[in-house]
Each structure stands twice: as structure tokens, then as C-alpha cells.
Design an enzyme around this catalytic site. Structure first.
Site, PDB file in Angstrom:
ATOM      1  N   HIS A 114      12.976 -52.214 -18.935  1.00  0.00           N
ATOM      2  CA  HIS A 114      13.043 -51.569 -17.625  1.00  0.00           C
ATOM      3  C   HIS A 114      14.505 -51.209 -17.377  1.00  0.00           C
ATOM      4  O   HIS A 114      15.259 -51.975 -16.783  1.00  0.00           O
ATOM      5  CB  HIS A 114      12.519 -52.513 -16.541  1.00  0.00           C
TER       6      HIS A 114
ATOM      7  N   LYS B 158       3.239 -47.745 -13.474  1.00  0.00           N
ATOM      8  CA  LYS B 158       3.659 -49.112 -13.771  1.00  0.00           C
ATOM      9  C   LYS B 158       2.587 -49.891 -14.525  1.00  0.00           C
ATOM     10  O   LYS B 158       2.897 -50.826 -15.266  1.00  0.00           O
ATOM     11  CB  LYS B 158       4.049 -49.834 -12.474  1.00  0.00           C
TER      12      LYS B 158
ATOM     13  N   ARG C 165       8.867 -40.638  -2.376  1.00  0.00           N
ATOM     14  CA  ARG C 165       9.175 -40.479  -3.798  1.00  0.00           C
ATOM     15  C   ARG C 165       8.982 -39.040  -4.268  1.00  0.00           C
ATOM     16  O   ARG C 165       8.225 -38.275  -3.677  1.00  0.00           O
ATOM     17  CB  ARG C 165       8.257 -41.379  -4.637  1.00  0.00           C
TER      18      ARG C 165
ATOM     19  N   ASP D  94      14.249 -44.923 -16.374  1.00  0.00           N
ATOM     20  CA  ASP D  94      13.506 -46.102 -15.927  1.00  0.00           C
ATOM     21  C   ASP D  94      12.869 -46.952 -17.022  1.00  0.00           C
ATOM     22  O   ASP D  94      12.917 -48.173 -16.949  1.00  0.00           O
ATOM     23  CB  ASP D  94      12.407 -45.651 -14.946  1.00  0.00           C
TER      24      ASP D  94
ATOM     25  N   SER E 170      16.738 -52.631  -7.491  1.00  0.00           N
ATOM     26  CA  SER E 170      16.949 -51.626  -6.453  1.00  0.00           C
ATOM     27  C   SER E 170      18.251 -51.883  -5.695  1.00  0.00           C
ATOM     28  O   SER E 170      18.546 -53.015  -5.309  1.00  0.00           O
ATOM     29  CB  SER E 170      15.778 -51.651  -5.469  1.00  0.00           C
TER      30      SER E 170
ATOM     31  N   ARG F 260       3.188 -50.144  -4.370  1.00  0.00           N
ATOM     32  CA  ARG F 260       2.347 -50.925  -5.261  1.00  0.00           C
ATOM     33  C   ARG F 260       1.791 -52.169  -4.553  1.00  0.00           C
ATOM     34  O   ARG F 260       2.353 -52.630  -3.571  1.00  0.00           O
ATOM     35  CB  ARG F 260       3.142 -51.355  -6.502  1.00  0.00           C
TER      36      ARG F 260
ATOM     37  N   LYS G 107      21.743 -48.312 -10.480  1.00  0.00           N
ATOM     38  CA  LYS G 107      21.285 -47.985 -11.837  1.00  0.00           C
ATOM     39  C   LYS G 107      21.112 -46.480 -12.021  1.00  0.00           C
ATOM     40  O   LYS G 107      21.605 -45.904 -13.000  1.00  0.00           O
ATOM     41  CB  LYS G 107      19.967 -48.702 -12.129  1.00  0.00           C
ATOM     42  N   THR G 108      20.447 -45.828 -11.076  1.00  0.00           N
ATOM     43  CA  THR G 108      20.209 -44.387 -11.195  1.00  0.00           C
ATOM     44  C   THR G 108      21.513 -43.611 -11.083  1.00  0.00           C
ATOM     45  O   THR G 108      21.783 -42.700 -11.868  1.00  0.00           O
ATOM     46  CB  THR G 108      19.222 -43.915 -10.108  1.00  0.00           C
TER      47      THR G 108
END
Length: 660
Positions: free
Chosen positions: A342, A323, A444, A379, A360, A178, A364-365
Site C-alpha cells: 500500500h 479495496k 473522491r 496507491d 492519510s 468503506r 504520501k500523494t
């Protein structure tokens, strides 16, 4: 069979005839029509090769059952519906200087035989009588299937390949991530008072005129093409609060990416889609004009909340669309009393729901993906009166160093239909090397959420029971787990803390604190305290408990201590889910005033209070005070913002921070 004098085999012939070289004579049976036929299989029902190709694909069955007996009017209704659909798309692509939409038809221009008879354009009163774009047709490839998009990408987009597992590997061009410094939001009379502007805010302003200049540039580029891809899809699995979005793009890669990431409508829903609530014009292959006011590079991602439009110029990175829509939801949902988050979310078999926040590297994942629990989403979520709902229809997972052993669900989800961005693969076998960073480290995979075996479809859940804030504390002074009161939850939610390990000039590595408001500062539109106040209100209303979980270091900072074992963190998360951690005895820590349990099943009690794990007690206290100071410095930007008329809630949040 016998051999003759010449040594050749004699082939018996029922009719007694022998052809040249001793071969049997071919016999044919004459039919009544005087034509000889090959009777082995029925003849194909085609007179030309084009007709044969047309037989290969059957027409799609009617998607909406029609009441009563079929009649000529049924076809008329279908024709009218398609015409209205094309008029809506033409209106989306209308130029606001010419006030006329392009002449649009459905179908691939490369297949002229497939071009339908429907031709539409949107027109008000043109200020310019004619233009080149009004003289040509723009072919619309509307809500194509993954298989059709594969064909388009492989045929027309250089850098598109099918990998050994069936995924589509693509390249995003010069931009592999991004561009937050190139994101702009129109500042008008409404957004002036509603959005968060100024220091610390991700919202960089632009005016309405500049937006229209960029919109015109994007629309002109898209209208100059022979074909555009149009996706009509939804955001938010809560049917009462879903948003209709239209994405107009120039690449099959972008269309497939959004097909995966947004919620895919049923055929019936698509027929009644109507006018979208929000439209994206992705002209990322074409740059913005750097001489235009507010532009600082050839890239610009522009949001106009009043017009409900987004324009992308100068970047082909697909994550900008995902996003950008998340930012839109951060604006639209709070207006409805719905909190946009988020976060990851999962649900136990008994219906207990947990939200996971973390930047990051915090896990979390990993921690929200639990084979013993249902995945609601990884997410983006909404928390409303009906509970929690996933905003998206897919997952956007990091691929760097991905392996079947570490992340089996993500690894197995990379199959037909999945988009792989910027990965490197073997030129012969097409096997992907997930450790390779030649193109970028930000590789990704985008895939539909149903590719995850334990995903709950539809992606909705009851009211959350636990709100888990994850921090990878490389300073090693935060406890592995602590229970938070509402004010503390708001404070740490607004702070959005984690720590990264960075290299210094002399080669010594030390932790660096990172803060991202609401664990997603790049995407929020309102002031962070507004989201925090909504979070506290919903937690209080539904009896949810806040937790701060440190997945970082213990026994010292990075370099001297050690990373808290993942097995211990999982045991802590299990205890939160089961409710057993609520029954533990708690003591308060210094500086941050965090409540830490005396014991957690499966976790050594000696590590629960971080001071016990440090041999250098003085070093621990100095590091703790240092981290507390970093929190206070970061929070200075939020101090002046008062919540409510008396600002009482703001004072409570400040009091929940570290005391030095």
C-alpha cells in the site's frame, strides 16, 4: 432592385415570373424520371428515422487482424468467439441451487433493434426445472466505453450529471465510505492456517454456507434485472503476474469506476480473455438478510478466496470493489514471492525508484507526485523479481478542498471520463465546489492514470533504491528525517504510525497516535510480520535504503510547536533521491535509536535533531517516552508471532523498537 408604386421592392426573376405578394416564383427542373429534386445536397441514404439513426454510428473495425484472405469462415470464428464469451458470462451468473445460468444477450434492452442474435446460457443439470429468471433475457452491457457509460448513467441513474469540466458526478447512496466492520472472509481448511485471524486482524470470519447464501442473493438480484454491466479487466502491470478480473454490476457508475481503476485490456487481449481469475458480484443496491448468520447490518462485503469470488450487498460505495481486489492481491501475490504494498511509487529520469508509505494526512500523494520524476502509481504496487509494478490502471484521489494551485495534476485530471463521487456542484453552471461537505467529506475522483501528465505507461519500474516511511508526528519528537537499518524498517513498517489531532471534552486539542499495520491494516490478509520479512528480504537483495520522514510538528507538540515546512520536506526527499543523504554524518537519538543526519542541503541544521527545537527540554523527553510507550503497547499484538523456525528475526524486530 427598385421600388414599385406600392413601395414594395421588386425582385428580379430570370424567367420573368412573379409569385404572390411580389415574391419570386419558385422554379423547379423536371428530371428524366419525372421527379423534382432539391439539388443543393445529395439526399440522405435512409428511408426511415431509425435508418438515419443507424447511419450515425459506424461499426467498430475488426480488433484482431485475420491472417490471409477474408472468407465466410472468418465470420463464423467471430460468432463462435462471441458465443463463448456469453457462455462464460452466463456461467459467472449461474445459480448454484438451480445450477443454471441466465439467458444472456449483448446489447441495451432499451434498443431492441441493436440486440444481437447471440443468445447463450450455462447449464449443468438443473435441480429445479424452471424459474422466472430462466424465462427472461438478461442483457449484458459488456466493457462499454466511457461515452456509452455516461449515456447509461445520465438516462437511468438518478443523481448522475456532467460537470462543467466534463466529469461524471454520481452519488454512492447511503454509504459514502468503506464499511470495514461488514467485511467478511470465508474461513476454511486452507485460510485457517494461512490468514491472519484474531486480535488486530481486519479479517472477520464467515463460513462457506453463509457465503453461498449471500452469493445466491446477489446473483438472483442481478439476474432479475433487465441488464447488467460486465467489465473484464486486469490487475498488475507486470504481464507475467497479472490477474484477470470480471466485475458484474448493476450501475453504470460502478462500471465506469472500475473501467478507470483496473487496467484496461486492448481489443486483442479482450478477445482472448477467457475465464476470469476472480469475479466480483456487485449487488450493492440490494441488502443482505440480517437474519443470516455472521451478518451484523444490511451491508456485507464477502471474500471467498477458494472460489475466487467477492460479493457486495447493501453498499453502493465503489471503493469497496477497489479495496476488495487489493485484499485479494495481498493474498495471491505473496504466494508467488511478490510483495504487495500500500504505497506510492515514482521514478527519476536516471531510473532510480522510490516507494512512499504513509497514512492519510502524511503527504504520501503530495510527495510521490513530483514533476521532475515519473509517476508509477499513487496507491497499490507489487514488488517482484522484475521490479515494481502498479496494480491498478487509475487513481482514486480525495477531492475535499481540492484546488488547481494545491494539486494541479489531480485538478486537471477531472475531465471527461473521470468519476466524481458525492461532490456538490452549482445547479446551473455545474461547477464543482470542492470545499462543500454537504454529502460527505470523503469526496473522491477516479480517473485513468494516463490523465496524469508524467505517468509512466506501462506502469512498471526497476528495483527500488529507497523505501520512504512517512509519519505526521503531531507529538513533535520524531526527527524530520532518519536513516533506518533493516530491523528498524521492519519495525516501523509493521507499526504504520502517524498522529491525528483530536478534540477533547474541555476543548483542548492534543495529538492522538494512530497505527495501521503495514500502512494498510484494513487490506492485508496475512500476518504483518510476513509482509515485513518479505520487505526486508527484497531491500537486502537489491540494496534499498529505508528512511523515516516526519512531515508533522517540530519545536513542540501540536498547539505549541509548528508544522515542518513542506519546502524542507521536499528538500529532504530530493536529497534521498539524489543519494547525497547517504554521504552525510549521522548521530543516534535517544529512546528510538534513530540515525539523524548532521546536515541536509536547503534545510536548517538546527531542526534535524528535534530536541534542539524544543525550549522545554524536560517536556521533550517526557513526550518522547510517552510516544515510545504507545509504540510498545501497539506492538504487543505482534510479539507472539514468530518468523521462521527459531524466531530470530522476530527478536531483531523487537530490538529495533523504542527502549524506555
Amino acid at each position: 432592385m427598385s421600388a414599385n408604386a406600392g413601395g414594395r421592392a421588386a425582385i428580379p426573376n430570370a424567367t420573368g415570373g412573379t409569385g404572390r405578394n411580389g415574391l419570386a416564383k419558385i422554379q423547379t427542373n423536371k428530371k428524366a424520371d419525372g421527379i423534382c429534386h432539391d439539388d443543393s445536397t445529395p439526399p440522405v441514404k435512409a428511408q426511415t428515422i431509425d435508418e438515419l439513426h443507424s447511419l450515425q454510428k459506424k461499426k467498430s473495425a475488426p480488433t484482431t487482424p485475420l491472417d490471409g484472405i477474408q472468407s465466410p469462415f472468418a465470420q463464423l470464428a467471430e460468432d463462435d468467439r462471441r458465443k463463448q464469451q456469453l457462455q462464460s458470462i452466463s456461467a459467472s451468473l449461474a445459480s448454484y441451487t438451480r445450477e443454471i445460468g441466465p439467458r444472456v444477450v449483448r446489447g441495451d434492452p432499451a434498443r431492441s433493434s441493436e440486440t444481437p442474435r447471440h443468445v447463450s446460457h450455462h447449464e449443468i443439470t438443473p435441480t429445479i426445472s424452471v424459474s422466472d429468471s430462466s424465462l427472461k433475457f438478461t442483457h449484458v452491457l459488456y466493457n462499454l466505453s466511457p461515452a456509452e457509460l455516461y449515456e447509461q448513467a445520465i438516462k437511468y441513474e438518478k443523481g448522475s450529471f456532467i460537470t462543467s469540466t466534463g466529469a461524471l458526478a454520481t452519488l454512492s447512496g447511503a454509504k459514502t465510505g468503506r464499511s470495514p466492520k461488514d467485511k467478511r472472509v470465508v474461513r476454511d481448511e486452507t485460510t485457517e492456517g494461512e490468514l491472519w485471524w484474531g486480535k488486530g486482524s481486519p479479517n472477520i470470519e464467515m463460513d462457506e454456507h453463509t457465503f453461498m447464501v449471500n452469493r445466491e442473493r446477489a446473483v438472483d438480484y442481478l439476474n432479475s434485472l433487465d441488464k447488467v454491466f460486465v467489465n473484464d479487466q486486469f490487475l498488475n502491470w507486470d504481464p507475467e503476474n497479472r490477474i484477470k478480473v470480471r466485475i458484474v454490476s448493476a450501475r453504470a457508475y460502478h462500471s465506469l469506476f472500475m473501467h478507470n481503476m483496473c487496467i484496461r485490456p486492448t481489443p486483442e487481449e479482450l478477445e482472448n480473455f477467457g475465464t476470469p481469475d476472480f469475479t466480483i458480484y456487485n449487488a450493492g443496491q440490494f441488502p443482505c438478510n440480517r437474519y443470516t448468520h455472521y451478518m451484523t447490518s444490511s451491508t456485507s462485503i464477502d471474500l471467498n478466496l477458494a472460489r475466487r469470488e467477492m460479493v457486495i450487498l447493501g453498499t453502493q460505495y465503489a471503493g469497496e470493489m477497489k479495496k476488495g481486489l487489493f485484499s485479494v492481491m495481498h493474498y495471491l501475490m505473496p504466494k508467488r514471492g511478490i510483495l504487495s504494498l500500500h504505497s506510492g511509487c515514482n521514478m527519476g529520469k536516471d531510473g532510480d525508484v522510490a516507494l512512499f508509505f504513509g497514512l492519510s494526512g502524511t503527504g504520501k500523494t503530495t510527495l510521490s507526485t513530483d514533476h521532475n520524476r515519473y509517476l508509477i502509481g499513487d496507491d497499490e504496487h507489487c514488488w517482484g523479481d522484475n521490479g515494481v509494478s502498479n496494480i491498478e490502471g487509475g487513481c482514486y484521489a480525495k477531492c475535499i478542498d481540492l484546488s488547481r494551485e494545491k494539486e494541479p495534476d489531480i485538478f486537471n485530471a477531472i475531465k471527461f471520463g473521470t468519476v466524481l463521487e458525492n461532490v456538490v456542484f452549482d445547479e446551473h453552471t455545474r461547477e464543482v465546489d470542492y470545499s462543500e461537505k454537504s454529502v460527505t467529506e470523503n469526496t473522491r475522483a477516479a480517473y485513468p492514470i494516463e490523465y496524469i501528465p508524467n505517468a509512466k505507461i506501462p506502469c512498471v519500474a526497476p528495483q527500488p533504491k529507497n523505501v520512504i516511511l512517512l509519519a505526521c508526528d503531531a507529538f513533535g519528537v520524531l526527527p524530520p528525517v532518519s536513516k533506518l537499518n533493516l530491523a528498524q524498517t521492519m519495525y516501523h513498517f509493521i507499526s504504520g504510525y502517524t498522529a491525528l489531532v483530536a478534540g477533547t471534552e474541555d476543548g483542548i486539542k492534543e495529538p492522538t497516535a494512530t497505527f495501521s499495520a503495514c500502512f494498510g491494516a484494513a487490506f492485508i490478509m496475512l500476518h504483518p510480520t510476513k509482509y515485513a520479512a518479505m520487505l526486508a528480504s527484497k531491500m537486502e537483495e537489491h540494496g534499498a535504503t529505508g528512511w523515516l520522514v516526519n512531515t508533522g510538528w517540530s519545536g513542540g507538540s501540536y498547539g505549541s510547536g509548528s508544522r515542518i515546512k513542506l519546502a524542507y520536506t521536499r528538500k529532504i526527499i530530493d536529497a534521498i533521491h539524489s543519494g547525497s543523504l547517504l554521504k552525510a554524518k549521522y548521530t543516534k537519538t535517544e529512546v528510538f535509536g534513530l540515525e539523524i543526519p548532521s546536515e541536509v542541503e536547503g534545510v536548517p541544521s538546527s531542526i534535524l535533531d528535534p530536541i534542539n527545537t524544543w525550549s522545554d527540554k524536560k517536556g521533550y523527553k517526557n513526550t518522547l517516552i510517552k510516544l515510545g510507550g504507545l509504540f510498545k503497547n501497539n506492538f504487543e499484538v505482534f510479539v507472539s508471532h514468530k518468523i521462521g523456525k527459531d524466531g530470530k528475526l522476530t527478536d531483531e524486530i523487537l530490538a529495533a523498537g523504542p527502549r524506555l
